[in-house]
Write a protein that holds these residues in place. Structure first.
Motif, mmCIF file in Angstrom:
data_model
loop_
_atom_site.group_PDB
_atom_site.id
_atom_site.type_symbol
_atom_site.label_atom_id
_atom_site.label_comp_id
_atom_site.label_asym_id
_atom_site.label_seq_id
_atom_site.Cartn_x
_atom_site.Cartn_y
_atom_site.Cartn_z
ATOM 1 N N ALA A 83 0.834 -1.210 0.000
ATOM 2 C CA ALA A 83 0.000 0.000 0.000
ATOM 3 C C ALA A 83 0.864 1.254 0.000
ATOM 4 N N TYR A 84 1.963 1.231 0.735
ATOM 5 C CA TYR A 84 2.889 2.367 0.765
ATOM 6 C C TYR A 84 3.475 2.623 -0.623
ATOM 7 N N GLY A 85 3.857 1.559 -1.315
ATOM 8 C CA GLY A 85 4.444 1.723 -2.635
ATOM 9 C C GLY A 85 3.464 2.246 -3.666
ATOM 10 N N ALA A 139 13.176 0.876 6.611
ATOM 11 C CA ALA A 139 13.592 2.256 6.891
ATOM 12 C C ALA A 139 14.416 2.831 5.744
ATOM 13 N N GLU A 140 15.247 1.987 5.119
ATOM 14 C CA GLU A 140 16.057 2.454 3.990
ATOM 15 C C GLU A 140 15.182 2.863 2.807
ATOM 16 N N ARG A 141 14.148 2.081 2.541
ATOM 17 C CA ARG A 141 13.262 2.399 1.424
ATOM 18 C C ARG A 141 12.523 3.713 1.646
ATOM 19 N N GLU A 142 12.071 3.946 2.865
ATOM 20 C CA GLU A 142 11.383 5.200 3.150
ATOM 21 C C GLU A 142 12.334 6.394 3.026
ATOM 22 N N ALA A 143 13.589 6.187 3.436
ATOM 23 C CA ALA A 143 14.569 7.272 3.294
ATOM 24 C C ALA A 143 14.828 7.578 1.822
ATOM 25 N N LEU A 144 14.876 6.550 0.985
ATOM 26 C CA LEU A 144 15.084 6.759 -0.443
ATOM 27 C C LEU A 144 13.902 7.490 -1.073
ATOM 28 N N ASN A 145 12.698 7.198 -0.626
ATOM 29 C CA ASN A 145 11.520 7.859 -1.188
ATOM 30 C C ASN A 145 11.471 9.338 -0.825
ATOM 31 N N THR A 146 12.023 9.698 0.303
ATOM 32 C CA THR A 146 12.026 11.110 0.702
ATOM 33 C C THR A 146 13.255 11.851 0.186
ATOM 34 N N LEU A 180 10.959 11.646 -12.540
ATOM 35 C CA LEU A 180 11.823 10.595 -12.008
ATOM 36 C C LEU A 180 12.132 10.812 -10.535
ATOM 37 N N ASP A 181 12.197 12.079 -10.138
ATOM 38 C CA ASP A 181 12.605 12.413 -8.776
ATOM 39 C C ASP A 181 11.468 12.292 -7.774
ATOM 40 N N ALA A 182 10.225 12.169 -8.250
ATOM 41 C CA ALA A 182 9.070 12.107 -7.348
ATOM 42 C C ALA A 182 8.331 10.791 -7.561
#
Length: 270
Positions: free
Chosen positions: A123-125, A178-185, A239-241
């Motif tokens: 759902a997050y993705g 946590a790494e994936r969320e950091a990459l998304n931000t 690409l950045d968002a």
């Protein structure tokens, strides 16, 4: 310059596109007006034309280099996000399989938590930028539950081969989430975006200034150039968002994981 990136994030994608294109055309017209104001409306001599051609070539070359650098940065971040989805799906799948080796009822409880976590990550993705913060908070809460349940379930098995097998897989799930969320931000720095947009506007103004004498003949060519520049900048922003524009991070690995979960172990199995 973070305010500039936040401003772009708050604006509709197509509004940013239109504003940028109109701004480039306006900058070109301003450059032409400035040239007429300072030098009149006469055509340039051959020597001036060569000098201006040199300046235009250098400016557009530098602009192309700046766009290429920013595009490379955005594409690298996009590829990292895509690969992290694959890695997280693999990590959750491995952990969910290994916790089934625990004794009941821990095996059923841990497997259920990991399956719920996988659905939350899917759902997050799939969510857009506005919904990601709430889903990230939900994911963090589930990670805390998984950590607490794992500590309780693995305490008796901490020095056994089973504990040594299961613990790293649980830790990998917690870390990569946590790494994936950091990459998304993580985004292209606002200072780079500000410089990129400013350089585009200055280049458009320089084109208008340099092409004043033949401006009527060059107008279609410059508009075509501005369309190409706008498309390049919008591609960088897209690409950045993640999940904001037309280019979205593929969530197929996580979807396949959720769809392929085996039934939960029986909690009362002796």
């Amino acid at each position: 310059m973070d305010w500039f990136a936040e401003l772009i994030d708050r604006m509709n994608f197509w509004v940013v596109t239109l504003v940028l294109l109109v701004s480039l055309v306006a900058a070109r017209e301003f450059g032409g007006w400035l040239h007429r104001r300072l030098e009149g409306n006469k055509d340039d001599c051959a020597e001036d034309g060569v000098d201006k051609q040199f300046v235009i070539t250098g400016t557009l070359g530098l602009l192309a280099l700046l766009i290429a650098f920013t595009f490379s940065l955005s594409l690298h971040r996009y590829e990292e996000r895509r690969m992290t989805v694959v890695a997280e799906a693999n990590a959750i799948g491995t952990a969910e399989m290994r916790v089934r080796l625990l004794n009941p009822p821990d095996n059923a409880r841990m497997a259920a938590l990991l399956q719920a976590y996988a659905r939350a990550r899917l759902a997050y993705g799939l969510a857009d930028s506005a919904e990601k913060r709430a889903l990230a908070a939900k994911s963090a809460s589930l990670r805390s539950e998984i950590q607490a349940a794992a500590l309780a379930a693995l305490a008796p098995e901490s020095r056994t081969p089973l504990g040594i097998t299961v613990t790293p897989s649980i830790n990998a799930v917690l870390d990569i989430g946590a790494e994936r969320e950091a990459l998304n931000t993580a985004r292209v720095p606002g200072a780079i975006l500000f410089c990129l947009f400013s350089f585009n506007l200055l280049s458009a103004a320089m084109l208008g200034y340099a092409l004043t004498g033949t401006r009527a003949r060059q107008r279609p060519a410059t508009i075509a150039l501005f369309l190409l520049l706008t498309m390049a900048l919008m591609l960088i922003l897209d690409l950045d968002a993640p999940q904001r524009g037309m280019i979205k991070v593929d969530q197929s690995p996580m979807l396949q994981l959720v769809d392929g979960f085996a039934p939960l172990p029986q909690a009362n199995l002796q």
